[in-house]
Scaffold this motif. Structure first.
Motif, PDB file in Angstrom:
ATOM      1  N   VAL A  84      -3.796   3.425  -4.794  1.00  0.00           N
ATOM      2  CA  VAL A  84      -4.286   2.345  -3.963  1.00  0.00           C
ATOM      3  C   VAL A  84      -5.196   2.973  -2.901  1.00  0.00           C
ATOM      4  O   VAL A  84      -4.908   4.057  -2.415  1.00  0.00           O
ATOM      5  CB  VAL A  84      -3.102   1.558  -3.340  1.00  0.00           C
ATOM      6  CG1 VAL A  84      -2.202   2.465  -2.530  1.00  0.00           C
ATOM      7  CG2 VAL A  84      -3.584   0.408  -2.493  1.00  0.00           C
ATOM      8  N   VAL A  85      -6.316   2.323  -2.611  1.00  0.00           N
ATOM      9  CA  VAL A  85      -7.237   2.853  -1.597  1.00  0.00           C
ATOM     10  C   VAL A  85      -7.707   1.722  -0.679  1.00  0.00           C
ATOM     11  O   VAL A  85      -7.517   0.543  -0.994  1.00  0.00           O
ATOM     12  CB  VAL A  85      -8.477   3.540  -2.237  1.00  0.00           C
ATOM     13  CG1 VAL A  85      -8.082   4.766  -3.049  1.00  0.00           C
ATOM     14  CG2 VAL A  85      -9.269   2.549  -3.086  1.00  0.00           C
TER      15      VAL A  85
ATOM     16  N   LEU B  36       0.845  -1.194   0.000  1.00  0.00           N
ATOM     17  CA  LEU B  36       0.000   0.000   0.000  1.00  0.00           C
ATOM     18  C   LEU B  36       0.880   1.243   0.000  1.00  0.00           C
ATOM     19  O   LEU B  36       0.718   2.141  -0.823  1.00  0.00           O
ATOM     20  CB  LEU B  36      -0.905   0.027   1.244  1.00  0.00           C
ATOM     21  CG  LEU B  36      -1.894  -1.119   1.431  1.00  0.00           C
ATOM     22  CD1 LEU B  36      -2.748  -0.862   2.669  1.00  0.00           C
ATOM     23  CD2 LEU B  36      -2.779  -1.246   0.214  1.00  0.00           C
ATOM     24  N   ALA B  37       1.804   1.295   0.962  1.00  0.00           N
ATOM     25  CA  ALA B  37       2.684   2.462   1.072  1.00  0.00           C
ATOM     26  C   ALA B  37       3.566   2.596  -0.163  1.00  0.00           C
ATOM     27  O   ALA B  37       3.700   3.684  -0.729  1.00  0.00           O
ATOM     28  CB  ALA B  37       3.539   2.355   2.336  1.00  0.00           C
ATOM     29  N   GLU B  38       4.141   1.478  -0.603  1.00  0.00           N
ATOM     30  CA  GLU B  38       5.077   1.567  -1.734  1.00  0.00           C
ATOM     31  C   GLU B  38       4.389   2.017  -3.008  1.00  0.00           C
ATOM     32  O   GLU B  38       4.936   2.816  -3.773  1.00  0.00           O
ATOM     33  CB  GLU B  38       5.772   0.216  -1.948  1.00  0.00           C
ATOM     34  CG  GLU B  38       6.854  -0.045  -0.920  1.00  0.00           C
ATOM     35  CD  GLU B  38       7.643  -1.318  -1.212  1.00  0.00           C
ATOM     36  OE1 GLU B  38       7.702  -1.744  -2.382  1.00  0.00           O
ATOM     37  OE2 GLU B  38       8.186  -1.887  -0.251  1.00  0.00           O
TER      38      GLU B  38
ATOM     39  N   PRO C  98       3.673  -2.204   9.177  1.00  0.00           N
ATOM     40  CA  PRO C  98       2.838  -1.939   7.994  1.00  0.00           C
ATOM     41  C   PRO C  98       2.255  -0.524   8.002  1.00  0.00           C
ATOM     42  O   PRO C  98       1.074  -0.326   8.256  1.00  0.00           O
ATOM     43  CB  PRO C  98       1.742  -3.002   8.095  1.00  0.00           C
ATOM     44  CG  PRO C  98       1.631  -3.274   9.568  1.00  0.00           C
ATOM     45  CD  PRO C  98       2.987  -3.026  10.174  1.00  0.00           C
ATOM     46  N   ALA C  99       3.102   0.451   7.714  1.00  0.00           N
ATOM     47  CA  ALA C  99       2.680   1.856   7.727  1.00  0.00           C
ATOM     48  C   ALA C  99       1.946   2.200   6.441  1.00  0.00           C
ATOM     49  O   ALA C  99       2.349   1.777   5.359  1.00  0.00           O
ATOM     50  CB  ALA C  99       3.905   2.748   7.876  1.00  0.00           C
ATOM     51  N   VAL C 100       0.869   2.956   6.561  1.00  0.00           N
ATOM     52  CA  VAL C 100       0.098   3.403   5.392  1.00  0.00           C
ATOM     53  C   VAL C 100      -0.080   4.912   5.473  1.00  0.00           C
ATOM     54  O   VAL C 100      -0.745   5.410   6.381  1.00  0.00           O
ATOM     55  CB  VAL C 100      -1.289   2.722   5.324  1.00  0.00           C
ATOM     56  CG1 VAL C 100      -2.073   3.223   4.109  1.00  0.00           C
ATOM     57  CG2 VAL C 100      -1.150   1.202   5.269  1.00  0.00           C
ATOM     58  N   PRO C 101       0.510   5.657   4.543  1.00  0.00           N
ATOM     59  CA  PRO C 101       0.393   7.120   4.584  1.00  0.00           C
ATOM     60  C   PRO C 101      -1.014   7.582   4.211  1.00  0.00           C
ATOM     61  O   PRO C 101      -1.585   7.093   3.241  1.00  0.00           O
ATOM     62  CB  PRO C 101       1.408   7.577   3.528  1.00  0.00           C
ATOM     63  CG  PRO C 101       1.553   6.420   2.589  1.00  0.00           C
ATOM     64  CD  PRO C 101       1.310   5.176   3.398  1.00  0.00           C
TER      65      PRO C 101
END
Lengths: 264, 264
Positions: free
Chosen positions: A142-143, A77-79, B101-104
């Protein structure tokens, strides 16, 4: 062109990146398109761009399109979002360099999907940016997804959602090809550009009944995304953003080579 | 530490950047803090970080804090947001490198303010990320404002908003100093750390009545932002994030040197 018209323009991933190479932007095309948008003089505009070689390879590597299967996907997700931010930054900076007041609005924090379709949205920031006479810039991202954990939200779906929610005057999709063809022009030299489509032509696609119109894969999905907008009376023009000057002329409302999807 | 507790941690701009130099991150501290968060074993966590030398200089250059005065400010929205994205990317990558698992979740597209205070918010993505057992990462950002065009939304205000909206168990503010002092410790060698504050002590600040508690400028604003959370029964611990190990121990619920703001 009316002064109060709202145009939503999509800059396709295949127009602004080189799809063959991971995270390789086509900076020359991005700069040229920013210049064409600036020259058009259009005042109320929303820009949505695709991911091309920034989004797809990562989304594929982490299998984000199929939703949550394991924790190993979570870092995807982050990447993926960060790769999209990187491309978005190039687009926004090119627009700023041409004097256009572009404001990035990352979709990851304002859209939620359910099984891949937008189910909740927060579009007040889009309205507010337009209210400042500035240009909201969104992108495929991505959501979070209510049914499957997460999903890939395409720039096309965002275009369709905003066009209906905000009552856009018209939509321009800037592609890496000239428009919709009767068959794949790379494989069939006798393929013809279809200059005019009606929403009902696309509905027929779903039933697999229309042999005259061979729109497979990405183009079929794109047209099905656009059919409801066209049905609502918002014309959608598909045009080659890689050919210099077409986006400028399309924004000005001039007739250009491409495919017009509309009723009537 | 209860398994189901939700902790909101702020990584202050003065802890994760060098405030004197434009856009200079303190990458060593960022990596160390990511490691402490990972070691803490906390499962339900929201991270909010400040801007430090990434956000403030640009916000100041474009006078974003005073709202719309002229079109020349509009490019400042994009530039400030992009600088914050740059810092956010460093934070998120440091967390991912530690297996978190970080999500911005960029605030520019999910918060709207009115005269600088959050008036509309879309926090479904925050809930959804928590639902995936992942870590939402937000930050101080430029946002659209219903009264003044745009505004700077501080990480502190986001912390306070989310703590109340999501019913956080506790809040930890990681600072560049040890906590709240009786006077400026850089100027007054006899300044004492105040280990315990109650919300009513802070309300008194507004009236200028409390001479015993000298919280000027940034710290006073920070405490006034936190007072409503503390009043709602959510303890707020202010602790020095620059001292190795304090954030780890604070996350674990151990007693550490700092200022505890709470009722009772």
């Amino acid at each position: 062109m009316r002064d109060d018209e709202l145009i939503i323009i999509k800059l396709g991933g295949s127009a602004i990146t080189f799809k063959e190479e991971f995270k390789r932007p086509d900076e020359e095309t991005i700069r040229r398109l920013a210049g064409e948008i600036a020259s058009s003089g259009v005042e109320r505009l929303i820009i949505v761009h695709g991911g091309g070689s920034f989004g797809h390879p990562l989304a594929h590597r982490y299998e984000l399109h199929i939703g949550l299967r394991g924790d190993w996907q979570l870092r995807g997700l982050a990447e993926t979002h960060e790769a999209m931010e990187e491309l978005n930054k190039l687009v926004v900076e090119a627009l700023l360099a041409k004097g256009l007041p572009a404001v990035p609005l990352p979709p990851i924090s304002c859209f939620i999907t359910e099984a891949g379709r937008i189910s909740k949205a927060f579009i007040e920031p889009v309205r507010a940016v337009l209210g400042l006479r500035a240009i909201p810039v969104l992108y495929g991202d991505v959501v979070l997804d209510e049914a499957q954990g997460f999903a890939i939200l395409s720039g096309d779906q965002i275009v369709a959602y905003l066009a209906l929610a905000l009552g856009a005057s018209r939509v321009i999709l800037g592609l890496g090809v000239d428009g919709v063809f009767t068959s794949d022009p790379l494989k069939h030299p006798d393929a013809r550009l279809i200059e005019r489509l009606r929403p009902e032509d696309i509905q027929a696609l779903g039933e697999g009944a229309s042999a005259a119109l061979d729109v497979t894969g990405g183009m079929g999905k794109k047209l099905r995304e656009m059919a409801p907008i066209a049905s609502a009376g918002i014309p959608v023009l598909l045009v080659n953003a890689r050919r210099p000057g077409l986006i400028l002329r399309a924004l000005r409302g001039e007739k250009v080579r491409g495919t017009l999807l509309s009723i009537g």
